[in-house]
Design an enzyme around this catalytic site. Structure first.
Site, short mmCIF file in Angstrom:
data_model
loop_
_atom_site.label_atom_id
_atom_site.label_comp_id
_atom_site.label_asym_id
_atom_site.label_seq_id
_atom_site.Cartn_x
_atom_site.Cartn_y
_atom_site.Cartn_z
N HIS A 17 0.79 -1.23 0.00
CA HIS A 17 0.00 0.00 0.00
C HIS A 17 0.83 1.29 0.00
CE1 HIS A 17 -3.49 -2.50 1.04
NE2 HIS A 17 -2.78 -3.03 2.01
C1 BDR Z 1 -3.07 0.74 5.33
O1 BDR Z 1 -3.27 0.22 6.63
C2 BDR Z 1 -2.05 -0.14 7.22
O2 BDR Z 1 -2.19 -1.37 7.85
C3 BDR Z 1 -1.03 -0.12 6.13
O3 BDR Z 1 0.24 0.27 6.64
C4 BDR Z 1 -1.57 0.89 5.16
O4 BDR Z 1 -1.18 2.21 5.51
C5 BDR Z 1 -3.73 -0.15 4.32
O5 BDR Z 1 -5.10 -0.23 4.55
#
Ligand code: BDR
Ligand code: CA
Length: 313
Positions: free
Chosen positions: A242
């Site tokens: 992500h």
């Molecule tokens: C987001 O949530 C976190 O767990 C990850 O680091 C990312 O920023 C994804 O939904």
């Protein structure tokens, strides 16, 4: 001149890769500081992880601050089930020697933006938007002085990952997200719609392992840990990566495509708490307050990552 950025983060394995990508690109990005926020795990652990990451990159010159310990109005929700108890499980990084700066992260953010020339500082948000929204409440003039806010959060076509309706970062602090989307600064969003296309396939994981530096080994270790949860959940060929979409956007925007549209956050309903309601099809004439990214070239994204991360120790 490299672009000045402040990274606000709850590191997090994918946050770590995003931060390392920025630190590996000093010609393009000048990282003024890293501010930790509560999210994936509690604030103290996230802040410690940020220190570990700058030490891994050999960039102990970068100041690291602790920000807010919890959302503006709600009880903190964390994600140890994805990131492990430390928030950075799998990396095997030692405890940091470097310590946090004394100043509160929100004050660092405000003072940096207010003292820099107008529209020269970009905020990169990789976690819940608590620190940034708190800064906007405390000093609303920063909104007009920001160059851009680039954030990982939300989803429209992919809808949610922490609930059927919401993505984690927005869900944790929906009031903060609503404040950021309404602030008037240029906002670019990297939602699940694009991050779910950036999969850590076995070949891409091997490329990290094969980098031959300690950074590559740490990244391969931590992503092997964090991908477990998503591999089981989705059954895909790899897990979504992500947060690095945020820093990749600053380095190579051509990798991505999306459109300028209205984005608002659900704060009232319990069922759809934190939903990002994106008017992607331009159904309304509401203000187009965000660049909403929908697609990206995954091969180009991973090429950029491996090429840059090879430059680190
Ligand atoms: C987001 O949530 C976190 O767990 C990850 O680091 C990312 O920023 C994804 O939904
Ligand atoms: Ca994150």
């Amino acid at each position: 001149m490299p672009r000045k950025i402040i990274i606000d983060s709850d590191p997090g394995q994918d946050d770590a890769v995003a931060i390392l990508l920025a630190l590996a690109s000093p010609e393009e990005l000048d990282v003024l500081g890293i501010v930790a926020v509560a999210g994936n795990v509690g604030l103290a652990r996230n802040a410690k992880n940020a220190l570990r990451i700058v030490e891994l990159a050999g960039r102990t010159d970068i100041p690291v601050f602790a920000g807010c310990p919890g959302p503006m109005m709600r009880k903190l929700v964390t994600a140890e089930h994805v990131h492990g108890d430390t928030g950075l499980d799998g990396s095997n990084l030692p405890d940091p020697v470097k310590t946090l700066e004394d100043r509160h992260g929100v004050d660092f953010l405000i003072e940096t933006v207010m003292s820099a020339p107008e529209n020269t500082v970009t905020l990169c948000a990789l976690g819940p938007l608590t620190n940034i929204a708190t800064a906007l409440v405390k000093e609303p003039r920063i909104a007009a002085r920001l160059e851009e806010i680039v954030l990982m959060g939300g989803a429209y076509f992919e809808v949610g990952n922490i609930t059927p309706a919401a993505e984690f970062n927005i869900y944790v602090d929906p009031e903060a997200a609503a404040t950021v989307f309404a602030c008037g600064a240029p906002v670019t969003v990297m939602p699940l719609d694009v991050t779910h296309k950036m999969l850590t396939t076995p070949g891409r994981m091997k490329a990290f392992r094969d980098l031959g530096n300690r950074t590559g080994a740490a990244i391969a270790g931590m992503l092997s840990f964090s991908e477990h949860f998503d591999l089981q959940k989705y059954g895909w060929d790899g897990a979504p990566l992500h947060d690095p979409c945020v820093t990749a956007w600053l380095l190579a925007p051509d990798i991505f495509s999306g459109r300028q549209c209205n984005v608002e956050i659900e704060t009232a309903s319990e069922l759809t708490r934190g939903m990002t309601v994106a008017d992607y099809w331009l159904i309304t004439d509401k203000p187009r307050n965000a660049m909403f990214i929908r697609d990206g070239d995954a091969d180009a994204f991973y090429r950029l990552l491996t090429e840059r991360l090879a430059r680190l120790p």
